[in-house]
Design a protein around this motif. Sequence first.
Motif, PDB file in Angstrom:
ATOM      1  N   GLY A   1       3.110  -4.828   0.531  1.00  0.00           N
ATOM      2  CA  GLY A   1       1.590  -4.735   0.603  1.00  0.00           C
ATOM      3  C   GLY A   1       0.950  -5.445  -0.725  1.00  0.00           C
ATOM      4  N   ILE A   2      -0.319  -5.744  -0.540  1.00  0.00           N
ATOM      5  CA  ILE A   2      -1.014  -6.413  -1.627  1.00  0.00           C
ATOM      6  C   ILE A   2      -1.187  -5.340  -2.791  1.00  0.00           C
ATOM      7  CG2 ILE A   2      -3.169  -7.363  -2.029  1.00  0.00           C
ATOM      8  CD1 ILE A   2      -3.449  -8.379   0.917  1.00  0.00           C
ATOM      9  N   THR A   3      -0.794  -5.843  -3.863  1.00  0.00           N
ATOM     10  CA  THR A   3      -0.769  -4.773  -5.002  1.00  0.00           C
ATOM     11  C   THR A   3      -2.140  -4.862  -5.442  1.00  0.00           C
ATOM     12  OG1 THR A   3       0.429  -4.192  -6.951  1.00  0.00           O
ATOM     13  CG2 THR A   3      -0.109  -6.802  -6.548  1.00  0.00           C
ATOM     14  N   ALA A   4      -2.367  -4.135  -6.410  1.00  0.00           N
ATOM     15  CA  ALA A   4      -4.048  -3.602  -6.775  1.00  0.00           C
ATOM     16  C   ALA A   4      -4.406  -5.041  -7.681  1.00  0.00           C
ATOM     17  CB  ALA A   4      -3.919  -2.493  -7.606  1.00  0.00           C
ATOM     18  N   ALA A   5      -3.594  -5.444  -8.395  1.00  0.00           N
ATOM     19  CA  ALA A   5      -3.846  -6.665  -9.278  1.00  0.00           C
ATOM     20  C   ALA A   5      -4.372  -7.755  -8.424  1.00  0.00           C
ATOM     21  CB  ALA A   5      -2.945  -6.990 -10.239  1.00  0.00           C
TER      22      ALA A   5
ATOM     23  N   VAL B   1      -3.132  -4.588 -16.214  1.00  0.00           N
ATOM     24  CA  VAL B   1      -2.637  -3.416 -16.942  1.00  0.00           C
ATOM     25  C   VAL B   1      -2.970  -2.353 -15.898  1.00  0.00           C
ATOM     26  CG1 VAL B   1      -2.491  -2.104 -18.714  1.00  0.00           C
ATOM     27  CG2 VAL B   1      -3.080  -4.160 -19.300  1.00  0.00           C
ATOM     28  N   TYR B   2      -1.996  -1.698 -15.228  1.00  0.00           N
ATOM     29  CA  TYR B   2      -2.123  -0.651 -14.210  1.00  0.00           C
ATOM     30  C   TYR B   2      -2.109   0.755 -14.932  1.00  0.00           C
ATOM     31  CZ  TYR B   2      -0.571  -3.880 -10.374  1.00  0.00           C
ATOM     32  OH  TYR B   2      -0.581  -4.869  -9.316  1.00  0.00           O
ATOM     33  N   MET B   3      -3.095   1.667 -14.448  1.00  0.00           N
ATOM     34  CA  MET B   3      -2.795   3.143 -14.783  1.00  0.00           C
ATOM     35  C   MET B   3      -3.466   2.988 -16.259  1.00  0.00           C
ATOM     36  SD  MET B   3       0.547   4.383 -12.840  1.00  0.00           S
ATOM     37  CE  MET B   3       1.385   2.771 -13.058  1.00  0.00           C
ATOM     38  N   GLY B   4      -4.502   2.361 -16.702  1.00  0.00           N
ATOM     39  CA  GLY B   4      -4.530   2.161 -18.128  1.00  0.00           C
ATOM     40  C   GLY B   4      -6.329   2.709 -18.155  1.00  0.00           C
ATOM     41  N   ARG B   5      -6.874   3.315 -17.301  1.00  0.00           N
ATOM     42  CA  ARG B   5      -8.306   3.748 -17.257  1.00  0.00           C
ATOM     43  C   ARG B   5      -8.730   4.413 -18.538  1.00  0.00           C
ATOM     44  NH1 ARG B   5      -9.257   7.538 -13.265  1.00  0.00           N
ATOM     45  NH2 ARG B   5      -8.992   8.956 -14.933  1.00  0.00           N
ATOM     46  N   ASP B   6      -7.956   5.452 -18.827  1.00  0.00           N
ATOM     47  CA  ASP B   6      -8.299   6.426 -19.750  1.00  0.00           C
ATOM     48  C   ASP B   6      -7.597   5.833 -21.078  1.00  0.00           C
ATOM     49  OD1 ASP B   6      -9.219   8.111 -18.125  1.00  0.00           O
ATOM     50  OD2 ASP B   6      -7.397   9.186 -18.095  1.00  0.00           O
TER      51      ASP B   6
ATOM     52  N   ALA C   1     -11.594  -3.322 -12.945  1.00  0.00           N
ATOM     53  CA  ALA C   1     -11.676  -3.167 -11.577  1.00  0.00           C
ATOM     54  C   ALA C   1     -11.584  -1.921 -11.387  1.00  0.00           C
ATOM     55  CB  ALA C   1     -11.161  -4.320 -10.605  1.00  0.00           C
ATOM     56  N   GLU C   2     -12.597  -0.882 -10.855  1.00  0.00           N
ATOM     57  CA  GLU C   2     -12.430   0.443 -10.238  1.00  0.00           C
ATOM     58  C   GLU C   2     -12.586   0.527  -9.045  1.00  0.00           C
ATOM     59  OE1 GLU C   2     -14.408   4.817 -11.576  1.00  0.00           O
ATOM     60  OE2 GLU C   2     -15.287   3.003 -11.904  1.00  0.00           O
ATOM     61  N   ASN C   3     -11.736   1.173  -8.248  1.00  0.00           N
ATOM     62  CA  ASN C   3     -11.699   1.364  -6.935  1.00  0.00           C
ATOM     63  C   ASN C   3     -11.685   0.074  -6.176  1.00  0.00           C
ATOM     64  OD1 ASN C   3     -11.727   4.390  -7.075  1.00  0.00           O
ATOM     65  ND2 ASN C   3     -14.001   4.135  -7.485  1.00  0.00           N
ATOM     66  N   ALA C   4     -10.828  -0.732  -6.533  1.00  0.00           N
ATOM     67  CA  ALA C   4     -10.754  -1.965  -5.838  1.00  0.00           C
ATOM     68  C   ALA C   4     -10.484  -2.266  -4.547  1.00  0.00           C
ATOM     69  CB  ALA C   4      -9.431  -2.989  -6.729  1.00  0.00           C
ATOM     70  N   CYS C   5     -11.201  -3.141  -3.924  1.00  0.00           N
ATOM     71  CA  CYS C   5     -11.045  -3.192  -2.379  1.00  0.00           C
ATOM     72  C   CYS C   5     -11.553  -1.909  -1.567  1.00  0.00           C
ATOM     73  CB  CYS C   5      -9.638  -3.854  -1.917  1.00  0.00           C
ATOM     74  SG  CYS C   5      -9.171  -5.345  -2.885  1.00  0.00           S
ATOM     75  N   ARG C   6     -12.481  -1.356  -2.157  1.00  0.00           N
ATOM     76  CA  ARG C   6     -12.851  -0.017  -1.489  1.00  0.00           C
ATOM     77  C   ARG C   6     -14.532  -0.343  -1.325  1.00  0.00           C
ATOM     78  NH1 ARG C   6      -8.951   4.478  -1.467  1.00  0.00           N
ATOM     79  NH2 ARG C   6      -7.063   3.543  -2.471  1.00  0.00           N
ATOM     80  N   PRO C   7     -15.108   0.615  -0.404  1.00  0.00           N
ATOM     81  CA  PRO C   7     -16.671   0.499  -0.559  1.00  0.00           C
ATOM     82  C   PRO C   7     -17.143   0.772  -1.898  1.00  0.00           C
ATOM     83  CG  PRO C   7     -15.892   1.666   1.489  1.00  0.00           C
ATOM     84  CD  PRO C   7     -14.567   1.576   0.464  1.00  0.00           C
TER      85      PRO C   7
ATOM     86  N   SER D   1     -14.446   7.777 -12.477  1.00  0.00           N
ATOM     87  CA  SER D   1     -12.974   8.534 -12.674  1.00  0.00           C
ATOM     88  C   SER D   1     -12.016   7.863 -11.677  1.00  0.00           C
ATOM     89  CB  SER D   1     -13.247  10.060 -12.498  1.00  0.00           C
ATOM     90  OG  SER D   1     -13.812  10.160 -10.864  1.00  0.00           O
ATOM     91  N   GLY D   2     -12.332   6.782 -10.795  1.00  0.00           N
ATOM     92  CA  GLY D   2     -11.571   6.177  -9.950  1.00  0.00           C
ATOM     93  C   GLY D   2     -10.143   5.519 -10.516  1.00  0.00           C
ATOM     94  N   PRO D   3      -9.385   5.327  -9.590  1.00  0.00           N
ATOM     95  CA  PRO D   3      -7.986   4.299 -10.199  1.00  0.00           C
ATOM     96  C   PRO D   3      -8.784   2.799 -10.640  1.00  0.00           C
ATOM     97  CG  PRO D   3      -8.036   4.612  -8.021  1.00  0.00           C
ATOM     98  CD  PRO D   3      -9.377   5.480  -8.386  1.00  0.00           C
ATOM     99  N   ALA D   4      -8.184   2.363 -11.844  1.00  0.00           N
ATOM    100  CA  ALA D   4      -8.689   1.216 -12.390  1.00  0.00           C
ATOM    101  C   ALA D   4      -7.637   0.221 -12.710  1.00  0.00           C
ATOM    102  CB  ALA D   4      -9.745   1.545 -13.655  1.00  0.00           C
ATOM    103  N   ILE D   5      -7.829  -1.188 -13.007  1.00  0.00           N
ATOM    104  CA  ILE D   5      -7.050  -1.961 -13.336  1.00  0.00           C
ATOM    105  C   ILE D   5      -7.550  -2.776 -14.303  1.00  0.00           C
ATOM    106  CG2 ILE D   5      -7.308  -3.497 -11.408  1.00  0.00           C
ATOM    107  CD1 ILE D   5      -4.048  -4.225 -11.577  1.00  0.00           C
TER     108      ILE D   5
END
Length: 502
Positions: free
Chosen positions: A341-345, A395-400, A423-429, A451-455
């Motif tokens: 799949g297309i990875t978040a980065a 950097v994945y999973m580094g929002r906090d 980027a927060e909530n990448a490729c989402r509305p 609070s969304g997933p971020a990279i």
Amino acid sequence: MPNPPSPPEALPYLPVFLDVRGRKVVLVGGTEATASKARLTVRAGAAAVVVAESLCPDLAALVREGSVVWHRDSFRPELLDGAAIVIDGSGDAALTAEVRAAAEARGIPCNVVDVPEQCDFIVPAILDRAPVVVAVSTGGAAPALARTIRQRLETAIPAGYGRLARAAQACRQRVKDALPTARARQRFWDGVLTGDRADTLMALPEAEAVAAIEAELARFAAAPAEEGSVTLVGAGPGDPGLLTLHAAKAIETADVILHDALVPAAILGLARRETRLVPVGKRKGRPSVAQAFTNRMMAACAARGLRVVRLKAGDPFVFGRGGEEADYLRAKGIPVRVLPGITAAVGAAAEMGLPLTHRGVARSVRFVTAQCRTEAETAAMDWRALADAATTLAVYMGRDRMAAIARRLVAAGLPGDTPMAVAENACRPDAAHHFGTAAGFAAGGGEAMGSGPAILFVGDAVGAAPGWQAVCAQVTVSPRAAKMARAARVASGVGVGVAASG
């Protein structure tokens, strides 16, 4: 406890197909709207009765050819006796009220043309590939949009599907006799009615398609029963349009899907209604499913002969524990397939216009996680090796931990003016992008994040993103940052003016 998926939006109507062959259908009013519905009911085999004092030309033609019966009179409630449904196309509010009251008293569903709030049922836009019929509805909200969707489907669903459906119908009993279990029949039809095989059958005359299906049935029935398997599927960063074709097919044909919390409902909606959906997500600070449970459940379902899909956000082999799961299953002797799949980065960088590598600016890219198995592993990261502005760091999973990450990198030698982005909530509305410098993030510049997933992205190549150019236009940056931003743009063949301090 599993993370429950978001509840689907309520359906405005229950989608059903009604058998009216030989049954009385009453249509009220002599209008063009009534004529349109009369033609449809006649096509469905109904005994159509039109109640009106006068008829439009189209209805009159249907009466002359004997397709409908004309009751030339004003409406009376008893005319609905024995009807399966009633359709009011009169456009007369007073008459409509009378028709609806009579229908309700007799328990007969009533449709008032183009007045959805007064309808017990609606008549959708349809794509006719008889015996294949596709109905499209907006719940009465925008009938014109339903017609537009139907027109698009006209090109997507060729007329050959009708022949294919008739050929399948001719073989249906033979398939049932040869394959005693529902799962075996489902897998047979999955193989016959999808992909290249279906395209081949649609191109054949009906009799030849029937013979080809029977030949495939003989081969399938003689082959050993398909063993259970697990497919690790990358769902991408969230946009269903970024799924691969293989991923979509795996989802559509799965018996069981174990899915991450970040897989959106639009992707889960590709599964069949009877597919079991099992949430096994892991989100920081929330109840999560143990990895051992996920492993055991995949193995147990596959051992029962089921097609199992482990549906992961992003790519299974990029911080997705796909390697661990594949090792576990192979050790149990269970066949494993991996669909990338297309990875978040990659998805986030494309969305931001951020080149992960860039000639003369970034010679490499590096993916790291801010959440290792233990705090000790996280603390032991080689920050000096990561503090290289010529390598794009994702950097994945580094929002906090954004501020702490930026401080560690600067302390390890990364120039404080190095461009950074998150980027927060990448490729989402609800995607959001934030830009700044390493020094700015170290000082808490990313604290306004949601609070969304971020990279997090770090490196001089970030300076090529349009969002960074907008930052440069608003603030004065250091000579080094200005130079690198200019170099990134020049490497792209695009000139840019950036103000520099000092």
